[in-house]
Design a protein around this motif. Structure first.
Motif, PDB file in Angstrom:
ATOM      1  N   GLU A 206       0.833  -1.204   0.000  1.00 38.78           N
ATOM      2  CA  GLU A 206       0.000   0.000   0.000  1.00 38.78           C
ATOM      3  C   GLU A 206       0.869   1.256   0.000  1.00 38.78           C
ATOM      4  O   GLU A 206       0.570   2.233  -0.695  1.00 38.78           O
ATOM      5  N   GLU A 207       1.931   1.236   0.767  1.00 36.57           N
ATOM      6  CA  GLU A 207       2.833   2.385   0.795  1.00 36.57           C
ATOM      7  C   GLU A 207       3.463   2.618  -0.571  1.00 36.57           C
ATOM      8  O   GLU A 207       3.508   3.748  -1.074  1.00 36.57           O
ATOM      9  N   ASN A 208       3.951   1.543  -1.192  1.00 35.99           N
ATOM     10  CA  ASN A 208       4.561   1.671  -2.510  1.00 35.99           C
ATOM     11  C   ASN A 208       3.556   2.148  -3.550  1.00 35.99           C
ATOM     12  O   ASN A 208       3.895   2.954  -4.426  1.00 35.99           O
ATOM     13  N   ALA A 209       2.324   1.653  -3.453  1.00 36.66           N
ATOM     14  CA  ALA A 209       1.290   2.083  -4.395  1.00 36.66           C
ATOM     15  C   ALA A 209       0.998   3.573  -4.228  1.00 36.66           C
ATOM     16  O   ALA A 209       0.736   4.286  -5.215  1.00 36.66           O
ATOM     17  N   SER A 210       1.043   4.066  -3.000  1.00 39.20           N
ATOM     18  CA  SER A 210       0.799   5.485  -2.744  1.00 39.20           C
ATOM     19  C   SER A 210       1.914   6.341  -3.333  1.00 39.20           C
ATOM     20  O   SER A 210       1.675   7.426  -3.869  1.00 39.20           O
ATOM     21  N   ILE A 211       3.144   5.857  -3.231  1.00 35.42           N
ATOM     22  CA  ILE A 211       4.273   6.585  -3.815  1.00 35.42           C
ATOM     23  C   ILE A 211       4.143   6.620  -5.338  1.00 35.42           C
ATOM     24  O   ILE A 211       4.370   7.654  -5.980  1.00 35.42           O
ATOM     25  N   GLN A 212       3.752   5.491  -5.911  1.00 32.80           N
ATOM     26  CA  GLN A 212       3.543   5.439  -7.358  1.00 32.80           C
ATOM     27  C   GLN A 212       2.433   6.401  -7.782  1.00 32.80           C
ATOM     28  O   GLN A 212       2.556   7.110  -8.797  1.00 32.80           O
ATOM     29  N   ALA A 213       1.347   6.437  -7.002  1.00 33.58           N
ATOM     30  CA  ALA A 213       0.234   7.318  -7.338  1.00 33.58           C
ATOM     31  C   ALA A 213       0.629   8.780  -7.250  1.00 33.58           C
ATOM     32  O   ALA A 213       0.199   9.609  -8.066  1.00 33.58           O
ATOM     33  N   ARG A 214       1.447   9.109  -6.269  1.00 37.02           N
ATOM     34  CA  ARG A 214       1.909  10.494  -6.138  1.00 37.02           C
ATOM     35  C   ARG A 214       2.750  10.890  -7.342  1.00 37.02           C
ATOM     36  O   ARG A 214       2.652  12.020  -7.846  1.00 37.02           O
ATOM     37  N   ALA A 215       3.584   9.984  -7.842  1.00 34.59           N
ATOM     38  CA  ALA A 215       4.391  10.273  -9.019  1.00 34.59           C
ATOM     39  C   ALA A 215       3.500  10.547 -10.225  1.00 34.59           C
ATOM     40  O   ALA A 215       3.753  11.483 -11.004  1.00 34.59           O
ATOM     41  N   GLN A 216       2.445   9.749 -10.362  1.00 33.43           N
ATOM     42  CA  GLN A 216       1.518   9.978 -11.471  1.00 33.43           C
ATOM     43  C   GLN A 216       0.825  11.335 -11.334  1.00 33.43           C
ATOM     44  O   GLN A 216       0.603  12.030 -12.332  1.00 33.43           O
ATOM     45  N   GLU A 217       0.517  11.720 -10.109  1.00 33.27           N
ATOM     46  CA  GLU A 217      -0.121  13.023  -9.885  1.00 33.27           C
ATOM     47  C   GLU A 217       0.839  14.156 -10.244  1.00 33.27           C
ATOM     48  O   GLU A 217       0.440  15.153 -10.856  1.00 33.27           O
ATOM     49  N   LEU A 218       2.095  14.021  -9.887  1.00 30.64           N
ATOM     50  CA  LEU A 218       3.073  15.052 -10.210  1.00 30.64           C
ATOM     51  C   LEU A 218       3.225  15.238 -11.718  1.00 30.64           C
ATOM     52  O   LEU A 218       3.409  16.362 -12.205  1.00 30.64           O
ATOM     53  N   LYS A 219       3.144  14.144 -12.441  1.00 28.91           N
ATOM     54  CA  LYS A 219       3.315  14.234 -13.887  1.00 28.91           C
ATOM     55  C   LYS A 219       2.225  15.064 -14.558  1.00 28.91           C
ATOM     56  O   LYS A 219       2.433  15.561 -15.672  1.00 28.91           O
ATOM     57  N   GLN A 220       1.085  15.206 -13.890  1.00 29.68           N
ATOM     58  CA  GLN A 220      -0.007  15.968 -14.505  1.00 29.68           C
ATOM     59  C   GLN A 220       0.357  17.434 -14.680  1.00 29.68           C
ATOM     60  O   GLN A 220      -0.180  18.110 -15.560  1.00 29.68           O
ATOM     61  N   THR A 221       1.239  17.936 -13.845  1.00 30.28           N
ATOM     62  CA  THR A 221       1.613  19.352 -13.923  1.00 30.28           C
ATOM     63  C   THR A 221       3.067  19.548 -14.312  1.00 30.28           C
ATOM     64  O   THR A 221       3.598  20.649 -14.186  1.00 30.28           O
ATOM     65  N   MET A 222       3.709  18.493 -14.775  1.00 32.91           N
ATOM     66  CA  MET A 222       5.096  18.581 -15.212  1.00 32.91           C
ATOM     67  C   MET A 222       5.174  18.475 -16.730  1.00 32.91           C
ATOM     68  O   MET A 222       4.438  17.692 -17.339  1.00 32.91           O
ATOM     69  N   PRO A 223       6.054  19.223 -17.367  1.00 33.93           N
ATOM     70  CA  PRO A 223       6.249  19.044 -18.809  1.00 33.93           C
ATOM     71  C   PRO A 223       6.775  17.638 -19.081  1.00 33.93           C
ATOM     72  O   PRO A 223       7.465  17.043 -18.248  1.00 33.93           O
ATOM     73  N   ARG A 224       6.451  17.106 -20.235  1.00 33.69           N
ATOM     74  CA  ARG A 224       6.855  15.737 -20.573  1.00 33.69           C
ATOM     75  C   ARG A 224       8.369  15.544 -20.473  1.00 33.69           C
ATOM     76  O   ARG A 224       8.843  14.459 -20.136  1.00 33.69           O
ATOM     77  N   ALA A 225       9.109  16.596 -20.737  1.00 36.63           N
ATOM     78  CA  ALA A 225      10.564  16.497 -20.684  1.00 36.63           C
ATOM     79  C   ALA A 225      11.077  16.155 -19.296  1.00 36.63           C
ATOM     80  O   ALA A 225      12.202  15.667 -19.135  1.00 36.63           O
ATOM     81  N   LEU A 226      10.260  16.398 -18.259  1.00 33.75           N
ATOM     82  CA  LEU A 226      10.674  16.133 -16.881  1.00 33.75           C
ATOM     83  C   LEU A 226      10.032  14.870 -16.296  1.00 33.75           C
ATOM     84  O   LEU A 226      10.252  14.562 -15.118  1.00 33.75           O
ATOM     85  N   HIS A 227       9.253  14.139 -17.082  1.00 32.72           N
ATOM     86  CA  HIS A 227       8.616  12.934 -16.549  1.00 32.72           C
ATOM     87  C   HIS A 227       9.653  11.902 -16.116  1.00 32.72           C
ATOM     88  O   HIS A 227       9.459  11.183 -15.130  1.00 32.72           O
ATOM     89  N   GLY A 228      10.752  11.828 -16.848  1.00 35.74           N
ATOM     90  CA  GLY A 228      11.809  10.902 -16.446  1.00 35.74           C
ATOM     91  C   GLY A 228      12.405  11.267 -15.099  1.00 35.74           C
ATOM     92  O   GLY A 228      12.759  10.387 -14.306  1.00 35.74           O
ATOM     93  N   ARG A 229      12.503  12.550 -14.815  1.00 37.20           N
ATOM     94  CA  ARG A 229      13.019  13.003 -13.514  1.00 37.20           C
ATOM     95  C   ARG A 229      12.035  12.667 -12.397  1.00 37.20           C
ATOM     96  O   ARG A 229      12.449  12.324 -11.282  1.00 37.20           O
ATOM     97  N   VAL A 230      10.734  12.754 -12.702  1.00 37.45           N
ATOM     98  CA  VAL A 230       9.735  12.360 -11.700  1.00 37.45           C
ATOM     99  C   VAL A 230       9.922  10.885 -11.348  1.00 37.45           C
ATOM    100  O   VAL A 230       9.906  10.505 -10.169  1.00 37.45           O
TER     101      VAL A 230
END
Length: 292
Positions: A206-230
């Protein structure tokens, strides 16, 4: 617990592992500390039920102790472990939070070099173009990011929160939802140990899934060029949490609690064997009727 990539609000909203349908809180450290604080040590296991000891089944409500367990020392050990756990988790929360701040700085630097243009209009998808962002372009971008983020969050709320088939979370959900299966497991000599291991595995999932979900949320407001950094920051947080769990498990306090749990499980198994032997040898009293 740590459950987003960073930021207190996001951590609190995304990472409260105890809210996983209250499945993983059963047998966790905080609950155990609470038991140790609320119950008299010598009476801790007396009223768990007649399946544990014939003296209880026969109505003896006196005290009994688990051999080899000093409850006063155990209580202090568990409280120390709880404090150490909280300290490590705060350390990891700051690590995750700083990772997100790094991403925000990189995003700001990106839009000092690039900007969005909307060839299909402000409601369409943007295209990254070379050149620093103007104030008007920044406003349009922020509106676009907000729409995208809110759409993602709405979809997350509406999504059916079913654990993946075969996962520890799915197994735990099924087990705790079926009283008969739960009793069958706990009645086995190593049942409590297997349940605790499953609950811990589900908590980590559950903890790992939450971290994964947060990364997906961050990508919504990040330019595609920075998705790899996320993804890089996400993987760093996952690795950090795994390292922390291993570090905690190796502490003297954690090893002492583990030894206690194993001692208790062995003791409970022995009690159940005694009950089984008692039951096998027990015969009901049949009164004799004398004919006159």
């Amino acid at each position: 617990m740590i459950a987003g990539l960073g930021g207190m609000a996001n951590l609190n909203n995304l990472t409260n592992l105890a809210n996983m349908n209250n499945l993983t809180t059963m047998g966790n450290l905080s609950t155990m500390v609470g038991w140790m604080q609320q119950f008299d040590p010598q009476n801790l296991f007396v009223n768990l039920g007649p399946e544990l000891d014939p003296s209880v089944a026969m109505g003896n409500t006196g005290t009994m102790a688990v051999p080899g367990v000093n409850f006063d020392e155990l209580r202090q050990t568990m409280m120390t472990l709880q404090e150490t756990t909280a300290l490590f988790e705060e350390r990891d929360r700051l690590f995750a939070e700083r990772g997100e701040k790094d991403l925000e700085e990189e995003k700001a630097d990106y839009f000092r070099r690039m900007h969005y243009e909307w060839p299909d209009g402000p409601e369409g998808e943007p295209v990254a173009v070379s050149g620093p962002e103007t104030s008007e372009q920044a406003v349009l971008r922020q509106k676009y990011e907000r729409r995208k983020l809110e759409a993602f969050q709405d979809a997350q709320v509406s999504a059916r929160k079913t654990p993946p088939s075969g996962s520890a979370r799915a197994q735990l959900s099924e087990l705790t939802g079926d009283y008969t299966k739960m009793q069958e497991l706990l009645s086995q000599p190593d049942g409590q140990k297997r349940f605790q291991e499953l609950a811990e595995q589900a908590r980590v999932e559950e903890e790992n899934a939450s971290i994964q979900a947060r990364a997906q949320e961050l990508k919504q407001t990040m330019p595609r060029a920075l998705h790899g950094r996320v993804d890089e920051v996400r993987d760093n947080v996952l690795s950090r949490r795994a390292s922390t769990r291993a570090q905690l498990a190796a502490t003297p306090e954690a090893l002492a609690v583990k030894n206690y749990q194993e001692s208790l499980q062995e003791w409970a198994a022995a009690q159940k064997r005694r009950i089984a032997e008692f039951s096998d040898n027990w015969k009901p009293y049949n009164p004799q009727i004398f004919q006159t």
